[in-house]
Design a protein around this motif. Sequence first.
Motif, mmCIF file in Angstrom:
data_model
loop_
_atom_site.group_PDB
_atom_site.id
_atom_site.type_symbol
_atom_site.label_atom_id
_atom_site.label_comp_id
_atom_site.label_asym_id
_atom_site.label_seq_id
_atom_site.Cartn_x
_atom_site.Cartn_y
_atom_site.Cartn_z
ATOM 1 N N PHE A 24 0.811 -1.220 0.000
ATOM 2 C CA PHE A 24 0.000 0.000 0.000
ATOM 3 C C PHE A 24 0.847 1.275 0.000
ATOM 4 O O PHE A 24 0.306 2.372 0.143
ATOM 5 C CB PHE A 24 -0.954 -0.010 1.197
ATOM 6 N N ASP A 25 2.138 1.133 -0.180
ATOM 7 C CA ASP A 25 3.021 2.303 -0.169
ATOM 8 C C ASP A 25 2.657 3.318 -1.247
ATOM 9 O O ASP A 25 2.896 4.513 -1.088
ATOM 10 C CB ASP A 25 4.487 1.892 -0.324
ATOM 11 N N HIS A 26 2.077 2.859 -2.328
ATOM 12 C CA HIS A 26 1.715 3.764 -3.430
ATOM 13 C C HIS A 26 0.503 4.644 -3.096
ATOM 14 O O HIS A 26 0.274 5.650 -3.757
ATOM 15 C CB HIS A 26 1.433 2.962 -4.699
ATOM 16 N N LEU A 27 -0.260 4.261 -2.085
ATOM 17 C CA LEU A 27 -1.428 5.059 -1.694
ATOM 18 C C LEU A 27 -0.969 6.320 -0.978
ATOM 19 O O LEU A 27 -0.061 6.280 -0.146
ATOM 20 C CB LEU A 27 -2.354 4.249 -0.791
ATOM 21 N N LYS A 28 -1.624 7.401 -1.259
ATOM 22 C CA LYS A 28 -1.257 8.683 -0.646
ATOM 23 C C LYS A 28 -2.074 8.891 0.626
ATOM 24 O O LYS A 28 -3.298 8.982 0.579
ATOM 25 C CB LYS A 28 -1.501 9.829 -1.622
ATOM 26 N N SER A 29 -1.385 8.960 1.741
ATOM 27 C CA SER A 29 -2.034 9.251 3.017
ATOM 28 C C SER A 29 -2.419 10.714 3.091
ATOM 29 O O SER A 29 -1.668 11.579 2.632
ATOM 30 C CB SER A 29 -1.095 8.960 4.194
ATOM 31 N N HIS A 30 -3.554 10.962 3.681
ATOM 32 C CA HIS A 30 -3.964 12.344 3.932
ATOM 33 C C HIS A 30 -3.064 12.882 5.041
ATOM 34 O O HIS A 30 -3.035 12.335 6.149
ATOM 35 C CB HIS A 30 -5.433 12.365 4.354
ATOM 36 N N GLN A 31 -2.297 13.925 4.727
ATOM 37 C CA GLN A 31 -1.417 14.530 5.722
ATOM 38 C C GLN A 31 -1.470 16.042 5.613
ATOM 39 O O GLN A 31 -1.494 16.590 4.513
ATOM 40 C CB GLN A 31 0.028 14.059 5.530
ATOM 41 N N ASN A 32 -1.504 16.668 6.771
ATOM 42 C CA ASN A 32 -1.455 18.125 6.825
ATOM 43 C C ASN A 32 -0.094 18.608 6.355
ATOM 44 O O ASN A 32 0.912 17.914 6.516
ATOM 45 C CB ASN A 32 -1.665 18.622 8.264
ATOM 46 N N LEU A 79 -7.296 13.995 11.208
ATOM 47 C CA LEU A 79 -6.887 12.815 10.439
ATOM 48 C C LEU A 79 -5.584 13.051 9.680
ATOM 49 O O LEU A 79 -4.861 12.099 9.380
ATOM 50 C CB LEU A 79 -7.992 12.422 9.451
ATOM 51 N N GLY A 80 -5.278 14.293 9.384
ATOM 52 C CA GLY A 80 -4.087 14.609 8.610
ATOM 53 C C GLY A 80 -2.830 14.786 9.429
ATOM 54 O O GLY A 80 -1.739 14.954 8.872
ATOM 55 N N ASP A 81 -2.950 14.733 10.735
ATOM 56 C CA ASP A 81 -1.772 14.868 11.590
ATOM 57 C C ASP A 81 -1.117 13.495 11.739
ATOM 58 O O ASP A 81 -1.797 12.487 11.918
ATOM 59 C CB ASP A 81 -2.178 15.415 12.960
ATOM 60 N N PHE A 82 0.199 13.441 11.682
ATOM 61 C CA PHE A 82 0.922 12.171 11.777
ATOM 62 C C PHE A 82 1.145 11.821 13.242
ATOM 63 O O PHE A 82 2.236 11.931 13.790
ATOM 64 C CB PHE A 82 2.249 12.243 11.017
ATOM 65 N N ASN A 83 0.043 11.403 13.882
ATOM 66 C CA ASN A 83 0.086 11.021 15.291
ATOM 67 C C ASN A 83 -1.132 10.147 15.560
ATOM 68 O O ASN A 83 -2.239 10.488 15.137
ATOM 69 C CB ASN A 83 0.061 12.267 16.179
ATOM 70 N N TRP A 84 -0.945 9.050 16.270
ATOM 71 C CA TRP A 84 -2.060 8.144 16.524
ATOM 72 C C TRP A 84 -3.158 8.814 17.343
ATOM 73 O O TRP A 84 -4.345 8.531 17.158
ATOM 74 C CB TRP A 84 -1.598 6.858 17.205
ATOM 75 N N ARG A 85 -2.784 9.727 18.232
ATOM 76 C CA ARG A 85 -3.772 10.366 19.095
ATOM 77 C C ARG A 85 -4.737 11.224 18.277
ATOM 78 O O ARG A 85 -5.956 11.132 18.428
ATOM 79 C CB ARG A 85 -3.064 11.213 20.145
ATOM 80 N N ALA A 95 -16.864 9.803 12.336
ATOM 81 C CA ALA A 95 -17.977 8.847 12.372
ATOM 82 C C ALA A 95 -19.180 9.427 13.122
ATOM 83 O O ALA A 95 -20.322 9.249 12.684
ATOM 84 C CB ALA A 95 -17.530 7.539 13.021
ATOM 85 N N ILE A 96 -18.923 10.124 14.213
ATOM 86 C CA ILE A 96 -20.030 10.744 14.962
ATOM 87 C C ILE A 96 -20.824 11.674 14.049
ATOM 88 O O ILE A 96 -22.051 11.695 14.091
ATOM 89 C CB ILE A 96 -19.494 11.522 16.185
ATOM 90 N N LYS A 97 -20.125 12.411 13.217
ATOM 91 C CA LYS A 97 -20.788 13.360 12.321
ATOM 92 C C LYS A 97 -21.184 12.721 10.983
ATOM 93 O O LYS A 97 -21.753 13.385 10.126
ATOM 94 C CB LYS A 97 -19.879 14.571 12.078
ATOM 95 N N ASN A 98 -20.892 11.452 10.833
ATOM 96 C CA ASN A 98 -21.264 10.699 9.633
ATOM 97 C C ASN A 98 -20.658 11.306 8.360
ATOM 98 O O ASN A 98 -21.324 11.401 7.329
ATOM 99 C CB ASN A 98 -22.785 10.585 9.514
ATOM 100 N N TYR A 99 -19.386 11.676 8.434
ATOM 101 C CA TYR A 99 -18.690 12.246 7.281
ATOM 102 C C TYR A 99 -18.193 11.107 6.390
ATOM 103 O O TYR A 99 -17.009 10.767 6.373
ATOM 104 C CB TYR A 99 -17.529 13.135 7.718
ATOM 105 N N GLU A 100 -19.103 10.529 5.633
ATOM 106 C CA GLU A 100 -18.773 9.380 4.793
ATOM 107 C C GLU A 100 -17.710 9.703 3.749
ATOM 108 O O GLU A 100 -17.011 8.797 3.286
ATOM 109 C CB GLU A 100 -20.028 8.832 4.113
ATOM 110 N N ASN A 101 -17.584 10.959 3.370
ATOM 111 C CA ASN A 101 -16.554 11.316 2.391
ATOM 112 C C ASN A 101 -15.144 11.179 2.978
ATOM 113 O O ASN A 101 -14.164 11.301 2.233
ATOM 114 C CB ASN A 101 -16.781 12.730 1.841
ATOM 115 N N GLN A 102 -15.011 10.905 4.264
ATOM 116 C CA GLN A 102 -13.691 10.686 4.864
ATOM 117 C C GLN A 102 -13.366 9.198 5.031
ATOM 118 O O GLN A 102 -12.324 8.842 5.556
ATOM 119 C CB GLN A 102 -13.601 11.430 6.198
#
Length: 180
Positions: A24-32, A79-85, A95-102
């Motif tokens: 999956f390395d070719h996939l682009k992660s969402h990052q700030n 989601l774009g921050d590189f931190n598990w927290r 998910a609470i806001k049901n943002y299915e586009n994410q």
Amino acid sequence: MNENLQNEINLHSAGATIRHQSAFDHLKSHQNDFQLDQEFIDKWVLPFYMKIWNTSGSWITDIKELKDEITEEVTATLLGDFNWRTRTVGAYLSAIKNYENQIDIIGIHLLKSELCYSGDLYALIFAFYNNEKTIGYLNQYLDYYLQQPQLHFDQERVMEVVVYLDTINGTNNFAKHMIN
């Protein structure tokens, strides 16, 4: 302290405890492309990241009080921050806001498994959505990571979610992952 050691400490603290190459390395992660400021972290991360798995408590009231401020921009920033927290809080609030586009952002984060402590929550969120796309991400994850015994990540939790979804959907996705 030298710069390389400091970088390793920072990566470890963020949750990048095991760095690996994957299909999956070719996939682009969402990052700030920016660092979160302390005020944002104090408001959106610190009160919630250790409590997400709790099913009761004042933190739920705190989230309810912020519900109108939980926007797609806030969740995408988390989601774009590189931190598990930050990523786990962002996924949960998304998910609470049901943002299915994410869903794709969360799915790629799951597949890439760049950070520890987040994959099990991504799987739970995909159980909440329970749609073709989220089940696809769960199956892709298992197709790859069950063949990588050296990478003990979130395979167990993802399998549990697949079994749960099979039960409620009347499907048999789990059987595809059984090894003879």
